[in-house]
Design an enzyme around this catalytic site. Sequence first.
Site, PDB file in Angstrom:
ATOM      1  N   ASP A  43      -7.357   7.335 -12.248  1.00  0.00           N
ATOM      2  CA  ASP A  43      -7.513   5.949 -11.520  1.00  0.00           C
ATOM      3  C   ASP A  43      -7.915   4.806 -12.391  1.00  0.00           C
ATOM      4  O   ASP A  43      -7.868   4.979 -13.574  1.00  0.00           O
ATOM      5  CB  ASP A  43      -9.265   6.257 -10.985  1.00  0.00           C
ATOM      6  CG  ASP A  43      -9.551   5.450  -9.523  1.00  0.00           C
ATOM      7  OD1 ASP A  43      -9.505   4.903  -9.984  1.00  0.00           O
ATOM      8  OD2 ASP A  43     -10.261   5.672  -9.048  1.00  0.00           O
ATOM      9  N   ASP A  60      -3.385   2.479 -12.848  1.00  0.00           N
ATOM     10  CA  ASP A  60      -2.708   1.764 -12.475  1.00  0.00           C
ATOM     11  C   ASP A  60      -1.913   1.763 -10.978  1.00  0.00           C
ATOM     12  O   ASP A  60      -0.698   2.459 -11.678  1.00  0.00           O
ATOM     13  CB  ASP A  60      -2.495   0.461 -13.719  1.00  0.00           C
ATOM     14  CG  ASP A  60      -1.984  -1.019 -12.375  1.00  0.00           C
ATOM     15  OD1 ASP A  60      -2.302  -0.297 -10.591  1.00  0.00           O
ATOM     16  OD2 ASP A  60      -2.014  -1.521 -12.713  1.00  0.00           O
ATOM     17  N   VAL A  61      -1.918   2.380 -10.105  1.00  0.00           N
ATOM     18  CA  VAL A  61      -0.519   3.149  -9.121  1.00  0.00           C
ATOM     19  C   VAL A  61       0.343   2.176  -8.826  1.00  0.00           C
ATOM     20  O   VAL A  61       1.410   2.489  -8.304  1.00  0.00           O
ATOM     21  CB  VAL A  61      -1.299   3.569  -7.859  1.00  0.00           C
ATOM     22  CG1 VAL A  61      -2.170   4.782  -8.276  1.00  0.00           C
ATOM     23  CG2 VAL A  61      -2.301   2.490  -7.226  1.00  0.00           C
ATOM     24  N   TYR A 152      -3.437  -4.150   5.463  1.00  0.00           N
ATOM     25  CA  TYR A 152      -3.704  -2.596   5.603  1.00  0.00           C
ATOM     26  C   TYR A 152      -3.304  -2.014   6.356  1.00  0.00           C
ATOM     27  O   TYR A 152      -2.649  -0.950   6.185  1.00  0.00           O
ATOM     28  CB  TYR A 152      -4.983  -2.691   5.434  1.00  0.00           C
ATOM     29  CG  TYR A 152      -5.990  -1.606   5.179  1.00  0.00           C
ATOM     30  CD1 TYR A 152      -6.175  -0.156   3.996  1.00  0.00           C
ATOM     31  CD2 TYR A 152      -6.184   0.204   6.555  1.00  0.00           C
ATOM     32  CE1 TYR A 152      -6.598   0.647   3.954  1.00  0.00           C
ATOM     33  CE2 TYR A 152      -7.143   1.155   6.021  1.00  0.00           C
ATOM     34  CZ  TYR A 152      -6.931   1.329   4.981  1.00  0.00           C
ATOM     35  OH  TYR A 152      -7.805   2.579   4.775  1.00  0.00           O
ATOM     36  N   LYS A 156      -0.555   0.831   5.171  1.00  0.00           N
ATOM     37  CA  LYS A 156      -0.750   2.488   5.870  1.00  0.00           C
ATOM     38  C   LYS A 156       0.782   2.353   7.015  1.00  0.00           C
ATOM     39  O   LYS A 156       0.335   4.264   6.833  1.00  0.00           O
ATOM     40  CB  LYS A 156      -1.560   2.508   7.017  1.00  0.00           C
ATOM     41  CG  LYS A 156      -3.370   2.092   5.624  1.00  0.00           C
ATOM     42  CD  LYS A 156      -3.121   2.969   4.259  1.00  0.00           C
ATOM     43  CE  LYS A 156      -4.346   2.737   2.993  1.00  0.00           C
ATOM     44  NZ  LYS A 156      -4.263   4.528   1.779  1.00  0.00           N
ATOM     45  N   THR A 187     -18.153   6.491   2.758  1.00  0.00           N
ATOM     46  CA  THR A 187     -17.585   6.505   1.569  1.00  0.00           C
ATOM     47  C   THR A 187     -17.953   4.621   0.398  1.00  0.00           C
ATOM     48  O   THR A 187     -18.886   4.325   1.114  1.00  0.00           O
ATOM     49  CB  THR A 187     -15.525   6.141   0.745  1.00  0.00           C
ATOM     50  OG1 THR A 187     -15.515   5.151   1.218  1.00  0.00           O
ATOM     51  CG2 THR A 187     -15.216   7.585   1.649  1.00  0.00           C
TER      52      THR A 187
END
Length: 245
Positions: A43, A60-61, A152, A156, A187
């Site tokens: 992360d 950092d993805v 988003y 996704k 979350t």
Amino acid sequence: MNGIRSTQRLQGKVAVVTGAAMGIGHAVVRAFADEGAWVIAADVAPFGRPYPLVEQRRLDVGDEHAWAELADHLAARYGRVDVLANVAGVIGYDAIADLDLAEWQRIIRVDQTGVFLGMRAMLPAMLAAGSGSIINFSSDWGVVGGVGVTAYNAAKGAVGSMSRNAAVTYAAQGVRVNAMVPGWISTPLTDRQPADANARVIGSTPVGHGGSPSDIAAACVYLASDESRFVTGTDFVVDGGFLAT
């Protein structure tokens, strides 16, 4: 233990989990470690207090060089990678007419490009070993439309398509790829959403309540384990019946 009874189902496996600092990613890391896996908790933020079998790693993805460095580290330290859970994600709420390019790119970079980069970086080791399980995080909103959430929705949805593509591409070489499709999960991300938006989604969930990170972590343990050896190319839905309505 996150409400999951440990049976050492992942004993000896090496797993990478992105988005590990909080929420679902944090729960997945703990569940994998509780089941005996060596886990790299990746992360941009720290995972928190030390946890048995967990190595914290800044990642950092959306940075392909960071993924390459992680792959080199795994090869040198562990000599393998068995599981990749691409959990990291961000969200935005703008509709198309209100969405500027920078915000679109921010969300696509993490939610879609990050998944692609993760698979590309980890697949060579899995293919060399002739086995592996990749769990890419989609969403109910990757399957159906949500009001606003344009980028988003797009990202996704792409995760589901990329997962099916990778599943059929690499099945014969022993690598399984599935898309995890959570519904509303409590979350820090959903805590920051407007209360009325959360209430609408939960109200449309047939079981009558939202889920917890441990619900998703338990499903990830199954997909990471050898118990799911005949499961690939699926949208693995854990959403209290939301998509069934």
